[in-house]
Design a protein around this motif. Structure first.
Motif, PDB file in Angstrom:
ATOM      1  N   TYR A   5      13.339 -44.605  68.558  1.00 20.70           N
ATOM      2  CA  TYR A   5      14.798 -44.714  68.614  1.00 20.70           C
ATOM      3  C   TYR A   5      15.316 -44.003  69.859  1.00 20.70           C
ATOM      4  O   TYR A   5      14.902 -42.888  70.166  1.00 20.70           O
ATOM      5  N   THR A   7      18.740 -43.784  70.109  1.00 18.62           N
ATOM      6  CA  THR A   7      20.147 -43.857  69.675  1.00 18.62           C
ATOM      7  C   THR A   7      20.678 -42.490  69.260  1.00 18.62           C
ATOM      8  O   THR A   7      21.399 -42.353  68.285  1.00 18.62           O
ATOM      9  N   ILE A   8      20.269 -41.434  70.012  1.00 21.83           N
ATOM     10  CA  ILE A   8      20.793 -40.093  69.733  1.00 21.83           C
ATOM     11  C   ILE A   8      22.268 -40.069  70.134  1.00 21.83           C
ATOM     12  O   ILE A   8      22.615 -40.358  71.277  1.00 21.83           O
ATOM     13  N   SER A   9      23.132 -39.749  69.165  1.00 22.48           N
ATOM     14  CA  SER A   9      24.574 -39.782  69.459  1.00 22.48           C
ATOM     15  C   SER A   9      25.158 -38.396  69.688  1.00 22.48           C
ATOM     16  O   SER A   9      26.178 -38.256  70.349  1.00 22.48           O
ATOM     17  N   GLU A  10      24.504 -37.369  69.147  1.00 25.76           N
ATOM     18  CA  GLU A  10      25.104 -36.037  69.249  1.00 25.76           C
ATOM     19  C   GLU A  10      24.035 -34.975  69.033  1.00 25.76           C
ATOM     20  O   GLU A  10      23.126 -35.148  68.235  1.00 25.76           O
ATOM     21  N   ILE A  18      21.112 -39.074  64.833  1.00 22.58           N
ATOM     22  CA  ILE A  18      20.553 -40.330  65.354  1.00 22.58           C
ATOM     23  C   ILE A  18      21.158 -41.478  64.558  1.00 22.58           C
ATOM     24  O   ILE A  18      21.167 -41.450  63.317  1.00 22.58           O
ATOM     25  N   LYS A  19      21.639 -42.499  65.250  1.00 24.74           N
ATOM     26  CA  LYS A  19      22.275 -43.659  64.612  1.00 24.74           C
ATOM     27  C   LYS A  19      21.312 -44.843  64.548  1.00 24.74           C
ATOM     28  O   LYS A  19      20.270 -44.853  65.195  1.00 24.74           O
ATOM     29  N   GLN A  20      21.697 -45.829  63.743  1.00 25.78           N
ATOM     30  CA  GLN A  20      20.997 -47.113  63.636  1.00 25.78           C
ATOM     31  C   GLN A  20      19.524 -46.950  63.232  1.00 25.78           C
ATOM     32  O   GLN A  20      18.625 -47.582  63.791  1.00 25.78           O
ATOM     33  N   LYS A  51      22.542 -43.409  59.546  1.00 26.45           N
ATOM     34  CA  LYS A  51      22.516 -42.184  60.366  1.00 26.45           C
ATOM     35  C   LYS A  51      21.557 -41.172  59.740  1.00 26.45           C
ATOM     36  O   LYS A  51      21.478 -41.029  58.526  1.00 26.45           O
ATOM     37  N   VAL A  65      20.030 -36.184  76.067  1.00 31.00           N
ATOM     38  CA  VAL A  65      20.040 -37.126  74.946  1.00 31.00           C
ATOM     39  C   VAL A  65      19.849 -38.570  75.400  1.00 31.00           C
ATOM     40  O   VAL A  65      19.361 -39.405  74.632  1.00 31.00           O
ATOM     41  N   ASN A  66      20.207 -38.877  76.630  1.00 37.20           N
ATOM     42  CA  ASN A  66      20.090 -40.264  77.111  1.00 37.20           C
ATOM     43  C   ASN A  66      18.652 -40.643  77.440  1.00 37.20           C
ATOM     44  O   ASN A  66      18.333 -41.825  77.539  1.00 37.20           O
TER      45      ASN A  66
END
Length: 460
Positions: A5, A7-10, A18-20, A51, A65-66
């Motif tokens: 994944y 999809t780390i959002s925060e 982590i989302k999705q 999440k 995170v990106n």
């Protein structure tokens, strides 16, 4: 192939959202691949819809995170176990910290364990000799019991823990005895004291040590007691050993729990601790016991320091509800130079009656125990009265009991750090002290025991 994944959002402190995500379970392990290719590990704390909230063991410093990738491993934290764990020192996550080889496991066990069926429990009934008079004689430890030590900052609970680990044994049985020792949030000096003491005395050969230092991550501190209990369950229920588990310091564990709870923005309970503190402590304490049809057993000695010596603080308060008694260390006795500074009167072992008496310790144990308690309590009252009214206000009997209280502290409570007293020695000291009092005052001891043991104690 594990799904990755990106999809780390925060990220907030040691927490990562982590989302999705799909098919993720609570408690599952995660690997976070950093931008430089290094790997950090984490554990799922919460799952809500698509999440997942992950706590990173090593913290999130330097994380972009990106550019990071997350993989979920589909299993919780596991401890590799075999008989080779005896004599070894591990960190809070079960990794060797004694520079020895990795354990070649017979199996890998989930550290959260399984709850014991209450109907499968066997009642604790066998005496464990610790070699410490105030425990063996007055607050007897029974195999399968959980008996905490309530201490305070600066009191010698670590020295007492090491002494019990060196000296503890089950009398009259050939079953092997092992120690599982877990230290949470301790300093490097304290860790060095425990490891060197265990090695110097040879206790290391029958021990497994889990050491979590004060600068180690909070999530590791939460795993440490569960690692220790998993090792104990393997030795007890699969290898048939009597296992004594010593956990120090449960206060540091609860502080780590509060830290994680605050990071998750949970509604705080008493004094900022999470509302589930009782439940969480119960998942640790209730892993002690004996199982019907199994030879081994787990006995627990949790140690906790009471903030500001306050027995009503949430940690000792909730612990008292779950465990079968408590041994309380006293600062006033410590100032007098008495070791171990066990405060006899408020200390209690609720199962002591099941582990003493004929065939276990000695026939006179229960009577002498009750008489020593009563005489010491009366002596303490006489000393308090003398402090207010002066010694002249005391009767001759009160003066005798006040003298008894001083002798009791100096001869029964006080003992050397490396003095391993047998239960016979402890009972003998008790009788010598009772011989100071007139026979007419020994109302809690049966005449047959007075006739048998008192003359020898008084030199008659």
């Amino acid at each position: 192939m594990l799904k990755e994944y990106r999809t780390i959002s925060e990220v907030a402190g040691p927490l990562m959202l982590i989302k999705q995500v799909e098919g993720i379970k609570f408690g599952e392990l995660a690997e976070i691949e950093m931008q430089d290719g290094s790997i950090r590990r984490g554990r799922v704390l919460e799952v809500s819809g698509d999440k997942a909230l992950v706590q990173i063991f090593e913290g999130s410093s330097g994380m972009n995170v990106n550019q990071c990738k997350v993989r979920f491993l589909g299993k919780g934290i596991e401890l590799p176990v075999s008989l080779d764990i005896l004599g070894r020192v591990f960190d809070g996550l079960g990794r060797p910290r004694d520079k020895g080889p990795k354990i070649i496991p017979e199996k890998r066990l989930d550290i959260n364990g399984l709850p014991l069926n209450p109907c499968a429990r066997n009642y604790p009934s066998e005496f464990i000799q610790t070699g410490v008079s105030t425990i063996d004689g007055l607050n007897t430890l029974v195999r399968g019991q959980k008996l905490p030590i309530f201490s305070g900052s600066g009191l010698p609970h670590n020295r007492l823990a090491a002494q019990i680990a060196r000296q503890a044994k089950v009398l009259g049985t050939d079953t092997k005895f092992a120690i599982v020792f877990a230290a949470m949030g301790i300093t490097f000096e304290e860790a060095d004291f425990f490891i060197s003491d265990f090695r110097k005395t040879g206790a290391i050969d029958r021990s497994v040590l889990f050491i979590n230092l004060a600068d180690d991550p909070a999530i590791e501190r939460i795993a440490t007691p569960r690692m220790a209990l998993t090792a104990a369950e393997f030795l007890a229920y699969e290898k048939g050993m009597h296992v004594l588990v010593i956990l120090t310091d449960l206060t540091n564990y609860a502080e780590a729990l509060r830290e994680i709870s605050a990071a998750r923005k949970e509604v705080p309970g008493r004094r900022g601790y999470p509302g589930y503190l009782y439940t969480d402590l119960a998942t640790i304490y209730e892993r002690a016991g004996r199982i019907r049809g199994r030879e081994g057993s787990i006995t627990q000695f949790p140690i906790l320091t009471m903030p500001e010596d306050d027995k009503t603080h949430p940690i000792p308060d909730l612990t008292g509800y779950i465990t079968e008694g408590q041994i309380i260390l006293n600062r006033a006795l410590h100032r007098k130079g008495i070791y171990p500074p066990v405060d006899v009167l408020p200390s209690l072992s609720r199962l002591k009656d099941k582990g003493i008496g004929k065939g276990k310790t000695r026939e006179d144990h229960a009577d002498t125990l009750n008489q020593l308690y009563a005489a010491y309590a009366r002596g303490k009252e006489a000393k308090e009265l003398a402090a207010i009214l002066g010694e002249a206000a005391l009767s001759e009997a009160d003066k005798l009991f006040a003298k008894f209280a001083d002798e009791f502290e100096n001869r029964y409570v006080r003992q050397g750090e490396h003095e391993d007293r047998s239960i016979e020695t402890t009972l003998s000291i008790g009788w010598q002290l009772l011989a100071m009092l007139p026979r007419s005052e020994l109302k809690r001891v049966r005449d047959e025991y007075l006739d048998k043991y008192l003359p020898a104690a008084s030199g008659g």
